[in-house]
Motif scaffolding. Structure first.
Motif, PDB file in Angstrom:
ATOM      1  N   LYS A 114       0.810  -1.224   0.000  1.00  0.00           N
ATOM      2  CA  LYS A 114       0.000   0.000   0.000  1.00  0.00           C
ATOM      3  C   LYS A 114       0.844   1.275   0.000  1.00  0.00           C
ATOM      4  N   GLU A 115       2.165   1.140  -0.005  1.00  0.00           N
ATOM      5  CA  GLU A 115       3.034   2.312  -0.025  1.00  0.00           C
ATOM      6  C   GLU A 115       3.047   2.916  -1.423  1.00  0.00           C
ATOM      7  N   THR A 116       2.668   4.177  -1.507  1.00  0.00           N
ATOM      8  CA  THR A 116       2.759   4.937  -2.760  1.00  0.00           C
ATOM      9  C   THR A 116       3.446   6.256  -2.468  1.00  0.00           C
ATOM     10  N   ASN A 117       3.951   6.891  -3.513  1.00  0.00           N
ATOM     11  CA  ASN A 117       4.625   8.171  -3.307  1.00  0.00           C
ATOM     12  C   ASN A 117       3.662   9.228  -2.778  1.00  0.00           C
ATOM     13  N   PHE A 118       2.414   9.219  -3.237  1.00  0.00           N
ATOM     14  CA  PHE A 118       1.446  10.193  -2.734  1.00  0.00           C
ATOM     15  C   PHE A 118       1.194   9.990  -1.244  1.00  0.00           C
ATOM     16  N   ARG A 119       1.035   8.746  -0.811  1.00  0.00           N
ATOM     17  CA  ARG A 119       0.792   8.482   0.604  1.00  0.00           C
ATOM     18  C   ARG A 119       2.020   8.806   1.446  1.00  0.00           C
ATOM     19  N   ARG A 120       3.201   8.586   0.921  1.00  0.00           N
ATOM     20  CA  ARG A 120       4.418   8.983   1.639  1.00  0.00           C
ATOM     21  C   ARG A 120       4.448  10.485   1.829  1.00  0.00           C
ATOM     22  N   PHE A 121       4.129  11.223   0.734  1.00  0.00           N
ATOM     23  CA  PHE A 121       4.096  12.690   0.818  1.00  0.00           C
ATOM     24  C   PHE A 121       3.039  13.140   1.815  1.00  0.00           C
ATOM     25  N   LEU A 122       1.865  12.547   1.757  1.00  0.00           N
ATOM     26  CA  LEU A 122       0.774  12.935   2.636  1.00  0.00           C
ATOM     27  C   LEU A 122       1.120  12.673   4.105  1.00  0.00           C
ATOM     28  N   ALA A 123       1.733  11.529   4.380  1.00  0.00           N
ATOM     29  CA  ALA A 123       2.123  11.208   5.754  1.00  0.00           C
ATOM     30  C   ALA A 123       3.135  12.218   6.283  1.00  0.00           C
ATOM     31  N   GLY A 124       4.109  12.590   5.456  1.00  0.00           N
ATOM     32  CA  GLY A 124       5.085  13.580   5.879  1.00  0.00           C
ATOM     33  C   GLY A 124       4.476  14.943   6.097  1.00  0.00           C
ATOM     34  N   ALA A 125       3.579  15.365   5.179  1.00  0.00           N
ATOM     35  CA  ALA A 125       2.944  16.677   5.297  1.00  0.00           C
ATOM     36  C   ALA A 125       2.081  16.766   6.550  1.00  0.00           C
ATOM     37  N   ILE A 126       1.328  15.717   6.846  1.00  0.00           N
ATOM     38  CA  ILE A 126       0.470  15.710   8.039  1.00  0.00           C
ATOM     39  C   ILE A 126       1.313  15.761   9.308  1.00  0.00           C
ATOM     40  N   SER A 127       2.367  14.974   9.361  1.00  0.00           N
ATOM     41  CA  SER A 127       3.207  14.951  10.566  1.00  0.00           C
ATOM     42  C   SER A 127       3.908  16.289  10.775  1.00  0.00           C
ATOM     43  N   GLY A 128       4.399  16.912   9.697  1.00  0.00           N
ATOM     44  CA  GLY A 128       5.041  18.216   9.825  1.00  0.00           C
ATOM     45  C   GLY A 128       4.076  19.297  10.267  1.00  0.00           C
ATOM     46  N   THR A 129       2.856  19.266   9.731  1.00  0.00           N
ATOM     47  CA  THR A 129       1.833  20.245  10.107  1.00  0.00           C
ATOM     48  C   THR A 129       1.454  20.120  11.577  1.00  0.00           C
ATOM     49  N   MET A 130       1.291  18.902  12.061  1.00  0.00           N
ATOM     50  CA  MET A 130       0.942  18.694  13.465  1.00  0.00           C
ATOM     51  C   MET A 130       2.033  19.226  14.387  1.00  0.00           C
TER      52      MET A 130
END
Length: 325
Positions: A114-130
């Motif tokens: 289930k690892e995709t580049n979009f999901r990797r980007f999204l996970a990083g963006a969410i964690s940085g925002t929090m």
């Protein structure tokens, strides 16, 4: 104890796992920031157009001369000015960022398939925002401490340097005694003064953290492909190299936001009675230096971010293995 007990995977959503994951991230952030603290001080002075150091901006040799001048004025303490506030901010910031990434990664990508580049980007963006939502006031105090270059004399013998308390007090009180200034929401809600430049920081965090974790995940998947037993065990050198490349890519993608953010963060010094807006900050940078103004200090940024990301990811992975997360 059963024979399989030692191979049982930890529950990634348990409180114990979350605490250990946050501890690993916090340690990694503090170690990485300490390694590059002098470079960070010089870069802030360049980005915020400190008049005492603009003559050095634009090259690595200029950064070296700026560092020498800071050292001649204030010694080693000058190179680490504002670092106490950095560590106060970085530990919770990095702890939240890496812990949140572990959790979001688990929710979005529970299996390798289930690892995709979009999901990797999204996970990083969410964690940085929090992480930035929680720790931004500490970041602003740290920038103000690093920006101060003039030592103030008290009496005839003592020299004071900006402390965490004095920087926080100055931000809270700035603009309150200006003659003719109209009451506004900064006076009504002084806590907002600790969020100067917050919007651009939040927006800039999306490409920075998103691209950083995207690059990290993609490069690990490409160079350390999974086997039946999972990912090939990485070495510290592999972690350092992948972290360094990830940092360079992320820095390039988000650097203009960082320059705008620094200008807005120190705006309380130049215009303490008002909130600097995006358009006037961008216009001021453009009028002064054109498009190059949005990349001032980028080479120095690489010199700082590449080793910082390399150390951060490597220490994070090492602490995770040590703490069994």
């Amino acid at each position: 104890m059963s024979p399989n007990a030692t191979t049982t995977k930890p529950d990634k959503q348990s409180l114990q796992y979350i605490i250990r994951s946050g501890l690993a991230g916090g340690i990694a952030g503090c170690v990485a920031k300490t390694v590059v603290a002098p470079l960070d001080r010089v870069k802030i002075l360049f980005q915020a157009s400190n008049p005492d150091f603009q003559k050095y901006a634009g090259s690595w040799s200029g950064a070296l001369r700026a560092g020498k001048e800071i050292y001649s004025q204030s010694g080693t303490r000058g190179l680490f000015q504002g670092h106490s506030a950095t560590l106060l901010r970085v530990f919770p910031y990095a702890a939240i960022k890496f812990m949140a990434y572990d959790q979001v990664h688990y929710l979005l990508m529970p299996t390798h398939e289930k690892e995709t580049n979009f999901r990797r980007f999204l996970a990083g963006a969410i964690s940085g925002t929090m992480s930035v939502l929680v720790t931004y006031p500490l970041e602003l105090i740290r920038v103000r401490m690093a920006f101060q270059t003039k030592l103030q004399r008290e009496g005839t013998h003592n020299v004071s340097r900006p402390s965490f308390q004095s920087a926080a007090r100055f931000i809270y009180l700035e603009g309150t005694g200006i003659q003719g200034s109209n009451p506004n929401y900064l006076n009504q809600f002084p806590i907002l003064k600790f969020y100067r430049g917050f919007t651009v920081t939040l927006i800039g965090m999306v490409p920075y953290a998103g691209v950083s974790f995207l690059s990290w995940g993609f490069l690990r998947s490409y160079f350390l492909p999974p086997s039946k037993a999972g990912h090939r065990p990485p070495t510290p050198m592999a972690d350092l190299a992948i972290g360094a490349v990830s940092g360079a890519i992320a820095q390039t993608a988000s650097y203009p936001f960082e320059v705008i953010r620094r200008r807005m963060q120190v705006g309380g010094i130049t215009q303490p009675d008002r909130w600097l807006k995006w358009n006037e900050t961008v216009s001021a940078i453009w009028r002064r230096s054109g498009w190059r103004g949005f990349y001032v200090g980028l080479s120095l940024g690489f010199l700082k971010v590449v080793p910082m990301n390399a150390v951060s990811f490597t220490v994070w992975q090492g602490c995770k293995r040590l703490l069994n997360v």
